[in-house]
Design an enzyme around this catalytic site. Structure first.
Site, PDB file in Angstrom:
ATOM      1  N   GLU A 259       0.908  -1.171  -0.006  1.00 59.42           N
ATOM      2  CA  GLU A 259      -0.119  -0.160  -0.033  1.00 59.42           C
ATOM      3  C   GLU A 259       0.968   1.373  -0.209  1.00 59.42           C
ATOM      4  O   GLU A 259       1.821   1.192   0.715  1.00 59.42           O
ATOM      5  CB  GLU A 259      -1.027  -0.085   1.052  1.00 59.42           C
ATOM      6  CG  GLU A 259      -2.002  -1.314   1.146  1.00 59.42           C
ATOM      7  CD  GLU A 259      -2.908  -1.194   2.363  1.00 59.42           C
ATOM      8  OE1 GLU A 259      -2.660  -0.459   3.163  1.00 59.42           O
ATOM      9  OE2 GLU A 259      -4.085  -1.983   2.183  1.00 59.42           O
TER      10      GLU A 259
ATOM     11  N   HIS B 109      -7.275   2.158   1.028  1.00 61.50           N
ATOM     12  CA  HIS B 109      -7.394   1.713   2.422  1.00 61.50           C
ATOM     13  C   HIS B 109      -7.844   3.016   3.117  1.00 61.50           C
ATOM     14  O   HIS B 109      -7.313   3.259   4.186  1.00 61.50           O
ATOM     15  CB  HIS B 109      -5.873   1.342   2.894  1.00 61.50           C
ATOM     16  CG  HIS B 109      -6.034   0.468   4.137  1.00 61.50           C
ATOM     17  ND1 HIS B 109      -5.205  -0.346   4.674  1.00 61.50           N
ATOM     18  CD2 HIS B 109      -7.073   0.307   5.054  1.00 61.50           C
ATOM     19  CE1 HIS B 109      -5.506  -0.947   5.908  1.00 61.50           C
ATOM     20  NE2 HIS B 109      -6.635  -0.451   6.004  1.00 61.50           N
TER      21      HIS B 109
END
Length: 364
Positions: free
Chosen positions: A278, A297
Site C-alpha cells: 500500500e 485503504h
C-alpha cells in the site's frame, strides 16, 4: 496507587498519533508522553525505548518504519514495556506471539471505525452492482454509445456472505439485512451459530459461503489463520454474477488469483480497499479492469471515525495505566504474566478485564 509525577512513560512515532491522544494524556501529571521520528537518532530513541511502559503504534504496516513495528527486535530494546496499543482495529505491525511471550498486553481500537468501514462496504456493493464506476468512466471518456450496455442489477433480496462477524461484519449484516432484505451468511470459526444468529447472520462454512453469495465481504483482521484465506479455490466457487469486496487487510486474499478470476470472467467484479503493498502501483494488474472499484485503504478513514478512534485509544491507554479494566484485548492469554509485571512496576494490581471483553480472532 503510585502518584509520582511522570512515573508512567508512553511513546509514539511521528506522525502516527491518534487525533486528540496527546491532548488527553497531557492532562495527566503522572504520565510522560514521548515522540520519536521515523528516523530518530539511535541515542535519543534508545533512552525513550528503554524507559517506556506503553507504546501507541500505527496499524499501517507500510507507513510505519519497520524498526518500529512491535516485533522481537523492538521488544528487545523495550525491557519495561507493558502495553502495545494500535491506533486502529488492525494489528499488522505487532507480533502478538512475541508480545505474549514477554508479558506485554496488546490492545486495539476495535469498533471505533466500524460504521465507517461498514458504510464503505455497502457503498462499494451498490456501485458495483449498479455499475456506477464503469458508466462514469465511459461517460467521461465519451465512449458510452448505449446506456443499456451498462445495465446493472439490484441488491434487494440478494445474498451477502460476510467473513468475520465482528464489529464491522455485524454492522454490514445489519445494513444489508435491514436496507435490502438480503440473506446474510457468515463464516466465523470463533463464534457460535447462536451468536451469529443474534447478529443477523446464518453460520456456514467458507466453501458454502463462497458458492451461495452474490456478494462476498471480507471483514476479519490479518492473522496467521486468515493469511491467504481467499485464493484460487475460493474464487472458483463463486457465481459468475457475484462480486468480491474487501475492506479488511491485504494478504487475506490472493491478488494474483483474483486477477485471474476476473480475466477469465469467473466473477462479476471486485471492490478493493486493501492491498498487499500500500498504496498499490498505478500499473497494478487489478487496476486495468473497469469492473474493479479501488480505494487506498480509506474505508475507515472518516472525520467522525478519526475522532472516535482517538478517544478510544486515549481512554483505553489511561484505563490500562491506571489499572482499570480494558475491553479491547488482542491477547487475553497474557493476562496473568502481564498483571504480575504491572504490579511489580507500579506497585498495585490491575483489575481483571470485563467478563466478556470485546475480542476474538476474527474481530475487526
Amino acid at each position: 496507587m503510585n502518584n509520582v509525577v511522570n512515573s508512567k512513560r508512553v511513546f509514539y512515532v511521528q506522525p502516527h498519533r491518534p487525533l486528540g491522544f496527546a491532548e488527553m494524556l497531557g492532562k495527566r501529571g503522572d504520565i510522560r508522553l514521548d515522540m520519536l521520528e521515523q528516523k530518530s537518532p539511535d541515542t535519543s530513541a534508545l533512552e525513550i525505548l528503554s524507559a517506556a511502559h506503553a507504546y501507541q503504534t500505527s496499524s499501517a504496516r507500510d507507513e510505519l518504519a519497520p524498526h518500529y513495528h512491535a516485533r522481537a527486535e523492538l521488544l528487545g530494546r523495550t525491557p519495561n514495556l507493558l502495553i502495545v496499543s494500535t491506533n486502529g482495529a488492525g494489528y499488522d505491525t505487532v507480533d502478538v506471539k512475541a508480545c505474549t511471550e514477554r508479558g506485554v498486553l496488546v490492545v486495539n481500537q476495535s469498533g471505533g471505525n466500524a460504521e465507517a468501514v461498514a458504510e464503505h462496504v455497502i457503498g462499494m456493493m451498490l456501485c458495483l452492482v449498479k455499475r456506477v464506476g464503469e458508466s462514469d468512466r465511459a461517460l467521461r471518456a465519451g465512449t458510452l454509445k448505449n446506456r443499456a450496455d451498462y445495465i446493472g442489477r439490484e441488491a434487494f433480496g440478494k445474498t451477502i456472505g460476510i467473513i468475520g462477524l465482528g464489529n464491522v461484519g455485524r454492522r454490514v449484516a445489519e445494513l444489508a439485512g435491514t436496507l435490502f432484505r438480503m440473506q446474510v451468511l457468515a463464516y466465523d470459526p470463533y463464534l457460535s451459530a447462536e451468536v451469529l444468529r443474534a447478529r443477523g447472520a446464518t453460520k456456514v462454512e467458507l466453501d458454502d459461503l463462497m458458492r451461495r453469495s452474490d456478494f462476498v465481504s471480507i471483514n476479519c483482521p490479518l492473522t496467521p489463520e486468515s493469511r491467504n484465506l481467499i485464493g484460487a479455490h475460493e474464487y472458483a466457487l463463486m457465481k459468475p454474477t457475484a462480486y468480491f469486496i474487501t475492506t479488511a487487510r491485504g494478504s487475506i486474499h490472493d491478488e494474483e488469483a483474483l486477477e485471474k478470476a476476473l480475466r477469465d470472467k469467473k466473477i462479476a467484479g471486485a471492490g478493493l480497499d486493501v492491498w498487499e503493498k500500500e498504496p498499490p502501483a498505478a500499473e497494478h494488474p487489478l487496476m486495468k479492469y473497469d469492473n474493479v472499484m479501488v480505494t487506498p485503504h480509506m474505508a475507515g478513514v472518516t472525520r467522525e471515525a478519526r475522532v472516535r478512534m482517538g478517544e478510544y485509544a486515549a481512554m483505553q491507554m489511561l484505563d490500562a495505566l491506571d489499572g482499570r479494566p480494558v475491553p479491547r484485548i488482542v491477547n487475553p492469554q497474557v493476562w496473568p504474566a502481564y498483571a504480575k509485571r504491572f504490579e511489580k512496576t507500579f506497585g498495585f494490581k490491575p483489575q481483571d478485564p470485563p467478563a466478556e471483553p470485546n475480542w476474538h480472532e476474527f474481530e475487526t
